[in-house]
Scaffold this active site. Structure first.
Site, PDB file in Angstrom:
ATOM      1  N   ASP A  42      19.615  73.134   6.507  1.00  0.00           N
ATOM      2  CA  ASP A  42      20.472  72.091   6.244  1.00  0.00           C
ATOM      3  C   ASP A  42      20.257  71.220   4.897  1.00  0.00           C
ATOM      4  OD1 ASP A  42      22.587  72.759   8.248  1.00  0.00           O
ATOM      5  OD2 ASP A  42      21.278  71.564   9.841  1.00  0.00           O
ATOM      6  N   TYR A  70       9.025  73.134  13.154  1.00  0.00           N
ATOM      7  CA  TYR A  70       9.527  71.506  12.457  1.00  0.00           C
ATOM      8  C   TYR A  70       8.853  70.485  12.962  1.00  0.00           C
ATOM      9  CZ  TYR A  70      13.669  75.050  12.045  1.00  0.00           C
ATOM     10  OH  TYR A  70      14.394  75.974  11.874  1.00  0.00           O
ATOM     11  N   ASP A  84      23.277  64.707  13.261  1.00  0.00           N
ATOM     12  CA  ASP A  84      22.270  64.568  12.326  1.00  0.00           C
ATOM     13  C   ASP A  84      22.899  63.320  11.485  1.00  0.00           C
ATOM     14  OD1 ASP A  84      23.817  65.560  10.107  1.00  0.00           O
ATOM     15  OD2 ASP A  84      23.104  67.335  10.402  1.00  0.00           O
ATOM     16  N   ARG A 177      18.908  69.777  15.816  1.00  0.00           N
ATOM     17  CA  ARG A 177      19.750  68.570  15.980  1.00  0.00           C
ATOM     18  C   ARG A 177      20.411  68.540  17.338  1.00  0.00           C
ATOM     19  NH1 ARG A 177      24.896  69.943  12.841  1.00  0.00           N
ATOM     20  NH2 ARG A 177      24.325  72.148  11.821  1.00  0.00           N
TER      21      ARG A 177
END
Length: 292
Positions: A42, A70, A84, A177
């Site tokens: 993203d 991540y 988010d 997310r």
């Protein structure tokens, strides 16, 4: 310095540009038309993006399914429509102040392992052939089916409430997310993701990735690029002699292969990727041939 025609380039995407923007940067810098990527990030996220150049674009399907790692920060007490920081706030709660470490770890437990995850409606998931986020932005009601994903690791690395710092290692297709959303719901306070950085794809680490500002530096680019055969290091490698290579180059199957070898393999001739093939019952059948 002369760069090879086909390779995979690990790029450290900064926050802001889309993954497609990074591909365009690489295309312009290298003056190459055939460029693609695996594993979209993203715009608000940063980190490792594997960019495929030349015939290596045909490797994308074998790289996109690798596990991802991540570093993320979930902020408790604020819900957004996209889950988010880029979304609109749709709810707030001060109850995060009462969240205990014990409650936090208890809420994380059900989010580990093989789980059913509801993808965010603001996503590229297709609904009737169109990205869900496009339909939502037109005001349409969108309901996405849950998807089975695997969260191999979900660990709290630091705590500074309302922010929870997390390390996540998960299967391809997992929305971090959505994990933040579900953590907030489990705690009854809501949450959204304020930071996301991809640190690894399979065995490829962001520490070896090229920053976008160094794309014009041929020496650094040449040192960072990954050979197509190396890029498929997660697959077993079969070495083919000259005669076998000639058969595979023409799409012919090879018989008499190791009976214990099952599934996808990378076939190499003299250290160069020749094909991706499927091995079954002692027969090697080419799926994608890269030899000229």
């Amino acid at each position: 310095m002369s760069l090879p025609a086909d390779f995979v380039l690990p790029v450290d995407k900064p926050e802001g540009p889309t993954s497609h923007d990074v591909v365009s940067m690489v295309r312009r810098s290298l003056v190459r038309r055939r460029v693609g990527h695996t594993g979209t990030l993203d715009p608000f996220a940063s980190g490792l993006l594997l960019v495929c150049v030349g015939r290596a674009t045909r490797l994308a399907e074998y790289l996109s399914g690798l596990d991802k790692t991540y570093e993320a920060v979930a902020r408790l007490g604020v819900r957004t429509d996209t889950h988010d920081r880029d979304g609109d706030v749709v709810g707030t709660s001060d109850s995060w102040r009462a969240v205990t470490t014990e409650a936090l770890h208890a809420a994380l437990g059900p989010l580990r392992g093989e789980i059913l995850q509801e993808p965010p409606v603001y996503s590229a998931k297709k609904v009737g052939g169109e990205a869900a986020h496009r339909r939502v932005r037109r005001g349409e009601e969108v309901q996405l089916a849950t998807v089975k994903v695997t969260v191999h690791e979900l660990a709290v690395t630091s705590l500074g409430l309302p922010d929870v710092f997390l390390r996540v290692r998960c299967s391809s297709g997992t929305y971090v997310r959505a994990l933040a959303r579900d953590l907030g719901e489990a705690l009854g306070v809501g949450a959204h993701l304020v930071s996301l950085r991809r640190t690894a794809i399979g065995t490829f680490d962001v520490g070896s990735a090229l920053p976008v500002e160094a794309l014009a530096d041929e020496a650094r680019l040449g040192a960072a690029l990954i050979d197509p055969l190396e890029a498929l290091g997660h697959l077993p490698t079969v070495a083919a002699d000259r005669e076998e290579a000639a058969l595979l180059a023409h799409g012919r199957a090879l018989e008499g292969v190791d009976q214990g070898l099952e599934g996808l393999v990378a076939v190499a001739h003299e250290g160069v990727l020749l094909a991706v093939a499927e091995s079954s019952d002692g027969v090697l059948r080419p799926r994608k041939v890269f030899a000229s």
